[in-house]
Design a protein around this motif. Structure first.
Motif, PDB file in Angstrom:
ATOM      1  N   ALA A  80       7.761  97.282 -43.691  1.00 55.86           N
ATOM      2  CA  ALA A  80       7.479  95.935 -44.805  1.00 55.86           C
ATOM      3  C   ALA A  80       8.442  94.846 -44.826  1.00 55.86           C
ATOM      4  CB  ALA A  80       8.628  97.122 -45.981  1.00 55.86           C
ATOM      5  N   ALA A  81       9.490  95.086 -43.750  1.00 53.40           N
ATOM      6  CA  ALA A  81      10.329  93.876 -42.721  1.00 53.40           C
ATOM      7  C   ALA A  81       9.248  92.797 -42.112  1.00 53.40           C
ATOM      8  CB  ALA A  81      11.259  94.307 -42.158  1.00 53.40           C
ATOM      9  N   CYS A  82       8.002  93.226 -41.434  1.00 47.96           N
ATOM     10  CA  CYS A  82       7.421  92.463 -41.105  1.00 47.96           C
ATOM     11  C   CYS A  82       6.544  91.711 -42.085  1.00 47.96           C
ATOM     12  CB  CYS A  82       6.448  93.294 -40.224  1.00 47.96           C
ATOM     13  SG  CYS A  82       7.421  93.803 -38.883  1.00 47.96           S
ATOM     14  N   ARG A  83       6.095  92.194 -42.884  1.00 49.81           N
ATOM     15  CA  ARG A  83       5.536  92.398 -44.758  1.00 49.81           C
ATOM     16  C   ARG A  83       6.541  91.124 -44.965  1.00 49.81           C
ATOM     17  NH1 ARG A  83       1.174  90.279 -45.303  1.00 49.81           N
ATOM     18  NH2 ARG A  83       0.028  90.852 -47.315  1.00 49.81           N
ATOM     19  N   ILE A  84       7.033  91.499 -45.704  1.00 49.36           N
ATOM     20  CA  ILE A  84       8.516  90.128 -45.891  1.00 49.36           C
ATOM     21  C   ILE A  84       7.488  89.151 -44.875  1.00 49.36           C
ATOM     22  CG2 ILE A  84      10.816  90.349 -46.622  1.00 49.36           C
ATOM     23  CD1 ILE A  84      11.249  93.221 -47.561  1.00 49.36           C
ATOM     24  N   VAL A  85       9.059  89.043 -43.122  1.00 44.64           N
ATOM     25  CA  VAL A  85       9.150  88.219 -43.031  1.00 44.64           C
ATOM     26  C   VAL A  85       7.463  87.148 -42.847  1.00 44.64           C
ATOM     27  CG1 VAL A  85       9.579  87.903 -40.411  1.00 44.64           C
ATOM     28  CG2 VAL A  85      10.726  89.112 -41.215  1.00 44.64           C
ATOM     29  N   SER A  86       5.972  88.534 -42.746  1.00 47.92           N
ATOM     30  CA  SER A  86       5.146  87.335 -42.630  1.00 47.92           C
ATOM     31  C   SER A  86       4.973  86.719 -44.198  1.00 47.92           C
ATOM     32  CB  SER A  86       4.009  88.009 -42.472  1.00 47.92           C
ATOM     33  OG  SER A  86       2.660  87.411 -42.738  1.00 47.92           O
ATOM     34  N   LEU A  87       5.486  87.359 -45.049  1.00 45.92           N
ATOM     35  CA  LEU A  87       5.214  86.682 -46.086  1.00 45.92           C
ATOM     36  C   LEU A  87       5.991  84.973 -46.543  1.00 45.92           C
ATOM     37  CD1 LEU A  87       4.951  89.251 -48.998  1.00 45.92           C
ATOM     38  CD2 LEU A  87       3.320  87.609 -47.745  1.00 45.92           C
ATOM     39  N   GLU A  88       7.413  85.468 -45.715  1.00 49.01           N
ATOM     40  CA  GLU A  88       8.227  84.204 -45.695  1.00 49.01           C
ATOM     41  C   GLU A  88       7.321  83.326 -45.060  1.00 49.01           C
ATOM     42  OE1 GLU A  88      12.505  86.705 -46.227  1.00 49.01           O
ATOM     43  OE2 GLU A  88      11.819  85.430 -44.744  1.00 49.01           O
ATOM     44  N   ASP A  89       7.370  82.835 -43.792  1.00 49.05           N
ATOM     45  CA  ASP A  89       6.343  82.581 -43.089  1.00 49.05           C
ATOM     46  C   ASP A  89       5.539  81.187 -43.872  1.00 49.05           C
ATOM     47  OD1 ASP A  89       8.508  82.570 -40.963  1.00 49.05           O
ATOM     48  OD2 ASP A  89       6.899  83.871 -40.019  1.00 49.05           O
ATOM     49  N   GLN A  90       4.819  82.473 -44.956  1.00 50.83           N
ATOM     50  CA  GLN A  90       3.679  81.877 -45.298  1.00 50.83           C
ATOM     51  C   GLN A  90       3.655  80.857 -46.445  1.00 50.83           C
ATOM     52  OE1 GLN A  90       0.299  84.478 -46.844  1.00 50.83           O
ATOM     53  NE2 GLN A  90       0.757  85.725 -44.971  1.00 50.83           N
ATOM     54  N   LEU A  91       5.170  81.615 -46.869  1.00 47.49           N
ATOM     55  CA  LEU A  91       5.938  80.600 -48.218  1.00 47.49           C
ATOM     56  C   LEU A  91       5.890  79.069 -47.616  1.00 47.49           C
ATOM     57  CD1 LEU A  91       6.560  80.182 -51.120  1.00 47.49           C
ATOM     58  CD2 LEU A  91       8.647  81.484 -50.518  1.00 47.49           C
ATOM     59  N   ASP A  92       6.720  79.258 -46.469  1.00 47.26           N
ATOM     60  CA  ASP A  92       7.207  78.256 -45.755  1.00 47.26           C
ATOM     61  C   ASP A  92       6.366  77.110 -46.083  1.00 47.26           C
ATOM     62  OD1 ASP A  92      10.062  79.365 -46.321  1.00 47.26           O
ATOM     63  OD2 ASP A  92      10.149  79.705 -44.100  1.00 47.26           O
ATOM     64  N   ASP A  93       5.000  77.449 -45.355  1.00 46.97           N
ATOM     65  CA  ASP A  93       3.530  76.729 -44.717  1.00 46.97           C
ATOM     66  C   ASP A  93       3.188  76.280 -46.347  1.00 46.97           C
ATOM     67  OD1 ASP A  93       4.345  77.116 -42.231  1.00 46.97           O
ATOM     68  OD2 ASP A  93       2.619  78.720 -42.211  1.00 46.97           O
ATOM     69  N   ALA A  94       3.244  77.228 -47.421  1.00 40.42           N
ATOM     70  CA  ALA A  94       2.936  76.314 -47.816  1.00 40.42           C
ATOM     71  C   ALA A  94       3.618  75.535 -48.432  1.00 40.42           C
ATOM     72  CB  ALA A  94       2.160  77.373 -49.530  1.00 40.42           C
ATOM     73  N   LEU A  95       5.314  75.125 -48.675  1.00 40.95           N
ATOM     74  CA  LEU A  95       5.722  74.423 -49.333  1.00 40.95           C
ATOM     75  C   LEU A  95       5.374  72.686 -48.816  1.00 40.95           C
ATOM     76  CD1 LEU A  95       8.864  76.885 -50.446  1.00 40.95           C
ATOM     77  CD2 LEU A  95       7.091  75.603 -52.674  1.00 40.95           C
ATOM     78  N   ARG A  96       5.206  73.229 -47.208  1.00 43.99           N
ATOM     79  CA  ARG A  96       5.656  72.199 -46.463  1.00 43.99           C
ATOM     80  C   ARG A  96       4.480  71.333 -46.934  1.00 43.99           C
ATOM     81  NH1 ARG A  96       2.785  71.792 -42.736  1.00 43.99           N
ATOM     82  NH2 ARG A  96       2.260  73.930 -42.219  1.00 43.99           N
ATOM     83  N   LEU A  97       2.736  72.340 -46.700  1.00 43.41           N
ATOM     84  CA  LEU A  97       1.991  72.106 -46.997  1.00 43.41           C
ATOM     85  C   LEU A  97       1.818  70.379 -48.819  1.00 43.41           C
ATOM     86  CD1 LEU A  97      -1.112  70.839 -46.200  1.00 43.41           C
ATOM     87  CD2 LEU A  97      -1.876  73.318 -47.219  1.00 43.41           C
ATOM     88  N   ASN A  98       2.329  71.100 -49.331  1.00 46.16           N
ATOM     89  CA  ASN A  98       2.780  71.200 -50.883  1.00 46.16           C
ATOM     90  C   ASN A  98       3.155  69.855 -50.779  1.00 46.16           C
ATOM     91  OD1 ASN A  98       3.647  70.483 -54.087  1.00 46.16           O
ATOM     92  ND2 ASN A  98       2.983  72.284 -54.006  1.00 46.16           N
ATOM     93  N   ARG A  99       4.661  69.694 -49.958  1.00 45.84           N
ATOM     94  CA  ARG A  99       5.403  68.461 -49.897  1.00 45.84           C
ATOM     95  C   ARG A  99       4.688  67.909 -48.886  1.00 45.84           C
ATOM     96  NH1 ARG A  99       9.446  72.698 -48.622  1.00 45.84           N
ATOM     97  NH2 ARG A  99       8.912  72.047 -46.777  1.00 45.84           N
ATOM     98  N   GLU A 100       4.028  68.117 -48.294  1.00 41.14           N
ATOM     99  CA  GLU A 100       2.809  66.280 -47.695  1.00 41.14           C
ATOM    100  C   GLU A 100       1.889  65.901 -48.542  1.00 41.14           C
ATOM    101  OE1 GLU A 100       1.593  64.271 -44.646  1.00 41.14           O
ATOM    102  OE2 GLU A 100       3.392  64.573 -44.834  1.00 41.14           O
ATOM    103  N   MET A 101       1.106  66.441 -49.202  1.00 43.78           N
ATOM    104  CA  MET A 101       0.228  66.246 -50.612  1.00 43.78           C
ATOM    105  C   MET A 101       0.250  65.712 -51.093  1.00 43.78           C
ATOM    106  SD  MET A 101      -2.617  67.363 -48.770  1.00 43.78           S
ATOM    107  CE  MET A 101      -3.258  66.974 -50.500  1.00 43.78           C
ATOM    108  N   ARG A 102       2.416  65.754 -51.859  1.00 50.34           N
ATOM    109  CA  ARG A 102       2.561  64.651 -52.562  1.00 50.34           C
ATOM    110  C   ARG A 102       3.396  63.735 -52.495  1.00 50.34           C
ATOM    111  NH1 ARG A 102       4.565  67.712 -57.590  1.00 50.34           N
ATOM    112  NH2 ARG A 102       3.556  69.633 -57.785  1.00 50.34           N
ATOM    113  N   ARG A 103       3.689  63.730 -51.005  1.00 47.70           N
ATOM    114  CA  ARG A 103       3.957  62.730 -50.536  1.00 47.70           C
ATOM    115  C   ARG A 103       2.257  61.709 -49.558  1.00 47.70           C
ATOM    116  NH1 ARG A 103       3.514  60.232 -46.186  1.00 47.70           N
ATOM    117  NH2 ARG A 103       2.558  62.050 -44.339  1.00 47.70           N
TER     118      ARG A 103
END
Length: 112
Positions: A80-103
């Motif tokens: 479960a810890a590994c899945r949480i960390v993996s999902l956190e990383d995916q969310l960070d990537d998606a948020l970064r991509l979203n910011r870049e697209m908005r820019r």
């Protein structure tokens, strides 16, 4: 000299260079080799294998494993810890991509 021992000076600054043996990585994290094997089996990190088949870890992988260890220390099962960390990383990537697209859209005068 084996490739794993022939690191150039630039490799020392590379967060993705697999500089740590399993024993050293476990020491750095204050955990056991079994924990590193468990996070590897859960798919959170995939260590490079030396020519002799030994696992080698990068600083980036150690930081990722350390995040999982924090959750495990709080009582979360390893998988479960590994899945949480993996999902956190995916969310960070998606948020970064979203910011870049908005820019980019903002540069072209497009409103969202």
């Amino acid at each position: 000299m084996p490739a794993e021992n022939a690191a150039g000076a630039g490799s020392l600054d590379d967060d993705y260079y697999p500089a740590y043996t399993m024993g050293r990585a476990a020491d750095v994290l204050g955990t056991t080799p079994a924990f590193l094997r468990a996070v590897g089996e859960a798919g959170l990190i995939t260590p490079l294998r030396s020519e002799g088949g030994h696992r080698r870890y990068s600083r980036h992988q150690l930081r990722t494993a350390a995040r999982a260890r924090e959750l495990v220390d709080q009582g979360t099962p390893v998988e479960a810890a590994c899945r949480i960390v993996s999902l956190e990383d995916q969310l960070d990537d998606a948020l970064r991509l979203n910011r870049e697209m908005r820019r980019r859209l903002g540069e072209h005068g497009t409103h969202i």
